[in-house]
Structure formats: structure tokens, C-alpha cells
Design an enzyme around this catalytic site. Structure first.
Site, PDB file in Angstrom:
ATOM      1  N   CYS B  62       0.745  -1.313   0.021  1.00 26.83           N
ATOM      2  CA  CYS B  62      -0.096  -0.160   0.137  1.00 26.83           C
ATOM      3  C   CYS B  62       0.711   1.305  -0.056  1.00 26.83           C
ATOM      4  CB  CYS B  62      -0.891   0.221   1.112  1.00 26.83           C
ATOM      5  SG  CYS B  62      -0.301  -0.744   2.900  1.00 26.83           S
ATOM      6  N   HIS B 125      -1.091   7.463   4.578  1.00 28.90           N
ATOM      7  CA  HIS B 125       0.149   6.024   4.269  1.00 28.90           C
ATOM      8  C   HIS B 125       1.424   6.658   3.971  1.00 28.90           C
ATOM      9  CE1 HIS B 125       0.332   2.194   5.722  1.00 28.90           C
ATOM     10  NE2 HIS B 125      -0.617   1.807   5.023  1.00 28.90           N
ATOM     11  N   ASP B 272      -4.853  -0.422  -4.949  1.00 32.74           N
ATOM     12  CA  ASP B 272      -3.318   0.250  -4.569  1.00 32.74           C
ATOM     13  C   ASP B 272      -2.458  -1.383  -4.732  1.00 32.74           C
ATOM     14  OD1 ASP B 272      -4.347  -1.099  -2.253  1.00 32.74           O
ATOM     15  OD2 ASP B 272      -3.494   0.579  -0.844  1.00 32.74           O
ATOM     16  N   ASN B 273      -3.069  -2.260  -4.300  1.00 32.49           N
ATOM     17  CA  ASN B 273      -2.346  -3.554  -4.605  1.00 32.49           C
ATOM     18  C   ASN B 273      -3.324  -4.771  -4.589  1.00 32.49           C
ATOM     19  OD1 ASN B 273      -1.491  -2.918  -1.152  1.00 32.49           O
ATOM     20  ND2 ASN B 273      -3.046  -4.452  -1.763  1.00 32.49           N
TER      21      ASN B 273
END
Lengths: 506, 506
Positions: B62, B125, B272-273
């Protein structure tokens, strides 16, 4: 190869048309998530019709699946199974002695009574000896072959597969119907497409209701496509074949629209077994995220892509979670034709029309068989495995793998493992890939198995197996001299009869 | 959790809006083949917009992925990586010392110059120490938290994660923002949805162009959904969360339409992943038929669902095979705002508008990194693995498995295997599941590797890594006393500083 099914009365009635893509898997369609999304026509068919997400075949192999579709009955009832060894898949190779029994009533036989003209285009696969000929079982017309297009053979140890037009052969694969194994070129799908278009035009012109069963042999290995499609797919030759089928189905649907009969035509697309991962990726397709493929009773072997299309009747863009089965096409087609299924025998197919037209969900289980062994059962979102097996260690050691890259410990087993006392249970909503068995001591397991056990008990208590048709093989019964071979000079010398138990390794 | 991105000028310009679903995998959307097909709003977004089938994140984790999106640069350039050990994934846990360097120019910083109001809703993040605050890096507004919603913590060994409104915290997860781990109930997604709707309304009312980055934390574990969605999915709690996100996105798009600004709004949805298969099926999603998941450089770790939506500009129902990357959203958004990307640094993102608006295919490679190691590269349909690794035998022995049920011998290795001399090569069209490496001696291998080697050589020759930000961890930097804690009485006692190398096991 795809099969197709069609039923029509002029005015106020229907054309029923089903396409069964041999070995085309759940994951092969864009609408079902194939990453290169190369099936615009099937995707459009889905967006104009109804997508079935929980649709199954009756067997993870072609012949029994097709016998089930046309009889509305599980293979263990209609005889399309073997008892030569435990839990074995069997089909109709050239040396098979058996075929569809006369006792069985096929969909076209019944539709005939309602005035339908019935045609099969493609692979019959219900036995190739004279008594099993499709025109003896209700079809009025046939273009195609009795077996898979394996070959080329030498016409000595093995005859090349004949292609029939109605009662008689008109040539053989690799001889009169070219398949170039080097380039993958063959124009067979184009021939099958033209046959379908012509038949539909003829029926429409004469205002005769019809049932078309389009059962072509692509995408079975050896995979082929016609020149126009070769090299056009990201997915290689297999993808070329899928694109050609997709294109053909688009042309057939457009033809129905052009003739003004699409609103009287019920069309169903599905497949006779999951993608053959053993042939992937060059000669086999994809089952999406489902476990394993053809030959197995995991979801990859038996969950099929399925689309119902009937403009003006089926709401566009519909999605159904109805548990469906190819056997339902028997009962559903009869219902469309205003007929009742036979009452003197057990019919496993149900009428899907309430699910298709009114969005109802009909409670019913799905049974997963190999031979006469019930390997697994699905009730609601739960699937219980009573036996697990992919194939033997012996075969596996030779590189035969029905679950490449998908080993799930204790699930994709290489010995036949019995779980009848404590079935392996999966929740197919949370875990469609059958990777996480539920804990035996959980409340959820107890609750689900109570319900499932009752279903299985009733199923087994009332099961009357038919006479197994796939036990005996004999080189003498091969396609040496099909009817019509004399005219073509294509009769071959039949060897002495030497009946033996067929060998079914998995 | 999803992130979102939005950019708008009144008249003749645009709203850019991206949704990044943390850990939501390629296979989680109906449009991408999820078997229970429970994302009608995302599926409709796809049918009204353009589906990207070959879209990637910049990292299988992330923080680096989000840093790449906002800078248009690979994590190895913007510092979001570690050199503590070879080929390790790293992120921004509470004790991370690093964060987004001041040198990096973030998308909102640049958009500001064109008059955009920028808001982030959800998980930042990119570092939680004061200098990394999103409002110091171009955002004008923030509602959300700096880290994942892990917890509940004890506020002694670990503080609960703060939730910010703009500059100051307004509470903490599990204290002021409830998450019931037993029932899975939390109304956080509803709060993030309302924040988005309100922001859009405010901007439209004042005719101010805006950029909204909707980066909510669902569907990261621990998975939650609000009461209305609990128990509504076939897929369990994870599916409930997906349904709620799907519903929210539908509401945001309808809101844009209702306000009459949908034709001035560019919306992009991606993740994001890949889905965290280690948490599946109860807390993790699906990567469809792609191999493995989050943490890995196989397709399941980095190929993402992606949809572009911009009514009146993007042709409805489009499908693109353009190789795309989250970093492209940086360059594409700048292009939409009439801005140029910075010329004083290497930008990895490309402008996707020619692909989106004119259907062009731009030739570009995709690089797959773990830490500062280039593990793999995709050129066209070929993907070459220079290193293979899932995770260590030691971790695997403890039950940590990034590829459950998907062991591919020699590919999903549990030791770091170097293949730099003879990379493992896959054709992602024929074999999207990375199960069948090409033969090293084939002509196809030779031809493809010639092309790929040149691309890799150029990439490595010009690579200037940034200063690694994810090497040092220190308990003293945790969210003990975020700004605003005094007003709430939520300041916690900070321990002595004790900086150490962070431990990144995989």
C-alpha cells in the site's frame, strides 16, 4: 465443440437454441473475467439476456454431459457411465460398443410431437453404431460427426472420423475436411456456422418451428481456427478458436434478428464440461478462479458459462444465481413447446422458466458424479465432497495434471479419498476456489451437513442406475464403414470382433 | 481502503476522481468475473466508461503504491522502499521514521497552481510525523487517518490510530470511531462517502475546480461494513464490504450526475495492490485467475481492476489493453488540468488520455519491484522474472502463504531465486496465470528476451534511487500525541527514542 439447441413455432411460440462449447471454460468469456476480453458477441448476448453464474454440467466429460442434456437425466440413469473401475470418467471413443439406449427419450423425439423440425450440427457423441444414429433418436437433420475430431489416423489401426450429412457420411476428417495441425488452420467452424444460418433461413421461410442443437467440436483439442481468425487473439490458437466461435454466435443471433424471429427464439449458450487445463494454455482454456478442470468434480470441471437470450422476454442484463444444470435445458425446452416431460421415469432437469422470466430461485441440489459414484453435492452455497480425486499418482508422474498450478492439500488428491463419514465442506460464496475447507467442529459445518445429508440420503435411496453403456470396447465397431462409404469409396476393412473391458484410467 | 482523486474546473475543464481500493483484487468485480457478481455499480461504471485490463500498481504493498500514484514515480525513486534486506516489501507502520520527502512534488501541489482545491478522504499512508502531513504536501483538506485501522491497541505499547480532520486529529479508531471486530460492523465507509458527497457539493456550489482523492481503508483487514450491508453478500463479510464500497461509488457517480458536473468530471477507479490472499476468504478478496496476491510481484500482487469514467468524453463500453500504472494517474491528471509534469526529475507515469480518448496503444514497460530490486518486467504480452520469491520457508512454515492453493513449481519459490542470466519468461495472453514458463531454447524466448533485455538495460542504466525512507523504525514516533490531542484529552506518553532498523520479513 459447441452444441446448439433450437425450438420454434411461428407466432406466439418459440425457437430454443443452445450452444454448448466443448471444453470452453467459465473463465473463457470476457463477461466472466477472461483477462484479454475477446468475446464481444457473447458479452453482448449476456448484456441483452441473462447470465447464469451457478450453472453446471451433469458430468465433467463430454459424452455423458451431452447425453444428460438430451435426456434430462443424470448419466448414471441414462447409462452414460462405466462400472469397470471405481469413480471413472468414460466417454464414447471409436471402439465403444454402447450408446444412447432406445429406452431413453431424447428432447428432439418429444419435440417432434409438437411439430418441431430438429437439427444437430456438430458432434453427436452418444454412440456411433447404426442403432445410435441421431436420426433414429428424434433428429431430422444432422451435419457433423459422431466422435471427436482426433486424428489424423491411418485408416488401419484407427479410421479417420466420418462427417455425416443426415443418414450418410460425406467424408472424413483430415481427408475431406482438412485440419492442419501445424498451422492450426481448419474452416470447420465456418461450415458449422453456415449450416446453422441456412437451416434457420429454411425454417423461417417455411414457417416451420425448429430445434437447433449447435454442438460444434471446437474448442476441443486439437484446436483449430479458420484463416481469418488465426493469430488474432492475445491468447494464441486457443483464443483464435474462441474468437471464431464468438463471432459465429454473434452472426447467428444477428441472423435471427434480421429474419425477425429473435423474439420467438429462445437461445441458450453453455458448455459441456470445464476447460481442459491439461491442454492449457496452447490447446485448453480457462476456468477462471475455479479449481481444476475437465475430468474433475471440482468447480473447474463442472461449473459452466451460461447465457439465456430471448429478446422481449428475458430482461436485458439479468443475472441469476439459480443453480442450473444442462439437464434443465431438456425440461425448459419442453416447457417452451408446451409439452410435459415423461412421467414414467426420473427426470433430473427442472424448468428454468420461472428463474429466467420471473427471477425466481428454485431450491434444488447439484450432484457431481464420476462414473456411478456421487463425488460431491452442492446445496445452496455449500458443497460437500464425499470423495476427492484428481487423478492417480501413476498418471500424475507421467505429467498428466488436471489441476496445474493448483494443488490444494487434501483436496486435489492423487488417491481416491473417501470422506463419506465426514465430507469436506466448502462455502462457494466465500471460497469459490475450494481452497479452505470448513472446520469439522464448527457450528456452520454441523448445520450445513444436516441439511446436505438429508438431500443425499433421499437421492441415494431413490437412485435406479441405468445399464452402463461405457463398459465394453471393441475395435470391430469403429467407424470403418459408415453408411454412405460405398459411394465415396471410403469403406475400410473391419477387424475381427474382440470385445474387452474399456480402460478408463481416471 | 479506497483512495480517491478528483480534479475539476468549472466549464470546459475537469473533475478528476480516482478510487483506489486497498487490497481489492482484480477478481473482486463482477465486470472482472467475480462468481457472485455483486458489484452492479462498478460494473455499470465500466459499461459507461472504459475498462483497463492491463493496469498495474507500482508496488505490491500500500504505502509505496500510494506514494507512486501521488508522485508519478517508482517507489525506488521517491524513497518508499527499504534497503534493510534484499527485495523486501516495506510500508509505513506507526513506528516508521520516514515519509514522503519534501523534494517530491505531489499531484495536489501541482494542481494547486491551476486553482484546484484538493482533498484526501481516507488513508494517507505516506508518513505520519508532522513534516509528512498531507496538508503540507498540497492537500487543502483531509478526512481520514495516517495509517491502517489496525487495532484495537492499548495506547501503551501501541496507540490507537488517530483520525484527522484537516490539521488536527478528531478522535481515534476503536475509541471514537467504532469497529466491532466480532460482528464486523463499522460505519466508516458511510462517513467517508458522506465526506465525498459534501465536498463535491461544496465545490460545485462555489464553482471551484477540485481534486478528490478517495482513499478509504476498506477492504483492508480487519474487514468491516455498516449494518445495512452486513450479511448481504454471498461472499461473507469481505463481500459485504465490497458491496458497500460498490454502493458508495454508485452514489458518488450519481451525485456528480445530479449536480450536472459528470461531463466535467474525470473519475478513475483502481486499487493500490492485489487482494491479500493471506487473509482470504474471510478478510481478503480475489485476484481472479492471476497468480498469488499482495506482497508478491506475480500478477495477482500487482495487476489491478481499473475503470475510467467521464461521460460524454470516454466512449461507453470501451476496453483498453494499454499497459497502465497508478503512476499514470499523476501525469494524466496534470494533462487534464493543462499542466506539464516536472521536468527536473524522472517521471514514470505517462499520459493515458490518448489511450482513453483515442484508443491509442502507447508502448511502455511495466516494472515489478520489491524494495530496490527489480523482480520482473512486462514488455508487451511478455513478462520476464529476474527474481522469484513468494516468502521464506520460515514464514511459510508458520502458515503465512501469499499463494494459497497456487503452488507453481520453480515460480512461487520460498527462497529468493535469481534468474538474471536466464529470466523465467511467461506469455500473459496465453498464460495470464504464470503457470507455464516458456522454454529457454525456443525461438520465441530468444526473440522476446532480446527486446526485454534492451528495455531492462536502459532502465537500470538511468536509475537513480532516492534516499530510502523505510529503513528506520522508532517507537517514539508513533501516533502518541497528534496535533489536536490536547483538546480531546487524547495525548499519550511518548516513550524514549530508540531508533532501529525496521524488520521487513518479506
Amino acid at each position: 465443440g459447441p452444441e446448439a439447441l433450437l425450438l420454434w413455432k411461428s407466432k406466439s411460440t418459440f425457437t430454443s437454441f443452445g450452444v454448448f462449447l466443448l471444453q470452453m471454460g467459465w473463465g473463457d468469456l470476457g463477461a466472466f473475467g477472461e483477462p484479454s476480453k475477446e468475446t464481444p458477441n457473447l458479452d453482448q448476448m449476456a448484456s441483452e439476456g441473462m447470465l447464469f453464474l451457478d450453472f453446471y454440467t451433469a458430468n465433467p466429460l463430454c459424452s455423458p454431459s451431452r447425453a444428460a442434456l438430451l435426456t434430462g437425466r443424470l448419466p448414471v440413469r441414462n447409462g452414460f457411465y462405466t462400472t469397470n473401475a471405481h469413480a471413472r470418467n468414460a466417454y464414447t471413443p471409436q471402439d465403444i460398443v454402447g450408446g444412447i439406449p432406445d429406452y431413453e427419450l431424447l428432447l428432439p423425439e418429444l419435440l417432434k410431437k409438437a411439430g418441431y423440425t430438429n437439427k444437430i450440427i456438430g458432434k453427436w457423441h452418444l454412440g456411433h453404431r447404426p442403432q445410435f444414429h441421431p436420426l433414429k433418436h428424434g433428429f431430422d437433420e444432422w451435419f457433423g460427426s459422431p466422435n471427436c475430431h482426433f486424428g489424423p489416423f491411418d485408416n488401419r489401426a484407427l479410421p479417420n472420423i466420418p462427417v455425416y450429412k443426415d443418414w450418410e457420411m460425406i467424408g472424413r476428417y483430415y481427408e475431406d475436411f482438412k485440419i492442419d495441425l501445424k498451422t492450426g488452420e481448419a474452416n470447420l467452424t465456418q461450415i458449422y456456422l453456415q449450416e446453422a444460418l441456412d437451416f434457420i433461413s429454411k425454417q423461417q421461410a417455411s414457417q416451420q418451428p425448429f430445434f437447433l442443437y449447435w454442438a460444434i467440436d471446437a474448442t476441443h483439442a486439437p484446436v483449430y481456427a479458420s484463416k481469418h481468425f488465426l493469430g488474432t487473439s492475445q491468447r494464441g490458437l486457443y483464443g483464435d478458436a474462441v474468437r471464431e466461435i464468438d463471432d459465429s454466435i454473434g452472426k447467428i443471433l444477428k441472423h435471427l434478428q434480421k429474419l425477425g424471429i429473435s423474439e420467438d427464439t429462445f437461445v441458450f449458450f453453455t458448455s459441456d464440461n470445464g476447460a481442459a487445463l491439461i491442454s492449457a494454455p496452447k490447446q485448453g482454456g480457462s476456468n477462471g478462479r475455479f479449481l481444476c478442470g475437465k475430468q474433475t468434480t471440482f468447480e473447474g470441471g463442472m461449473r459452466e458459462p451460461a447465457i439465456a437470450w430471448w429478446p422481449g422476454h428475458i430482461p436485458a442484463g439479468g443475472v441469476s444465481h439459480q443453480l442450473g444444470n444442462v439437464m434443465d435445458l431438456f425440461t425448459t425446452s419442453l416447457s417452451l413447446a408446451g409439452l410435459q416431460p415423461p412421467s414414467d421415469r426420473q427426470i433430473d432437469g427442472i424448468d428454468l422458466l420461472p428463474a429466467i422470466l420471473q427471477g425466481k430461485l428454485i431450491d434444488r441440489p447439484i450432484f457431481y458424479y464420476r462414473g456411478n459414484e456421487m463425488m460431491a453435492v452442492r446445496v445452496g452455497l455449500y458443497k460437500a465432497h464425499y470423495w476427492t480425486w484428481s487423478n492417480s499418482w501413476e498418471e500424475y508422474g507421467k505429467g498428466i495434471d488436471f489441476c496445474p498450478g493448483q494443488n490444494v492439500s487434501g483436496v486435489t488428491t492423487h488417491t481416491q479419498e473417501e470422506h463419506t463419514n465426514l465430507p469436506l465442506l466448502f462455502h462457494l460464496g466465500r471460497d469459490p476456489g475450494e481452497k479452505y475447507p470448513l472446520s469439522f467442529v464448527s457450528d456452520e459445518y454441523q448445520r450445513a451437513m444436516e441439511q446436505i445429508s438429508a438431500v443425499v440420503q433421499q437421492h441415494k435411496a431413490t437412485m435406479v442406475p441405468g445399464e452402463p453403456q461405457l463398459n465394453v470396447c471393441d475395435k470391430a465397431v469403429m467407424n470403418w464403414s459408415p453408411p454412405g462409404c460405398e459411394k465415396l469409396g471410403k469403406c475400410l476393412k473391419q477387424p475381427e470382433s474382440d470385445p474387452k473391458k474399456c480402460f478408463w484410467p481416471h
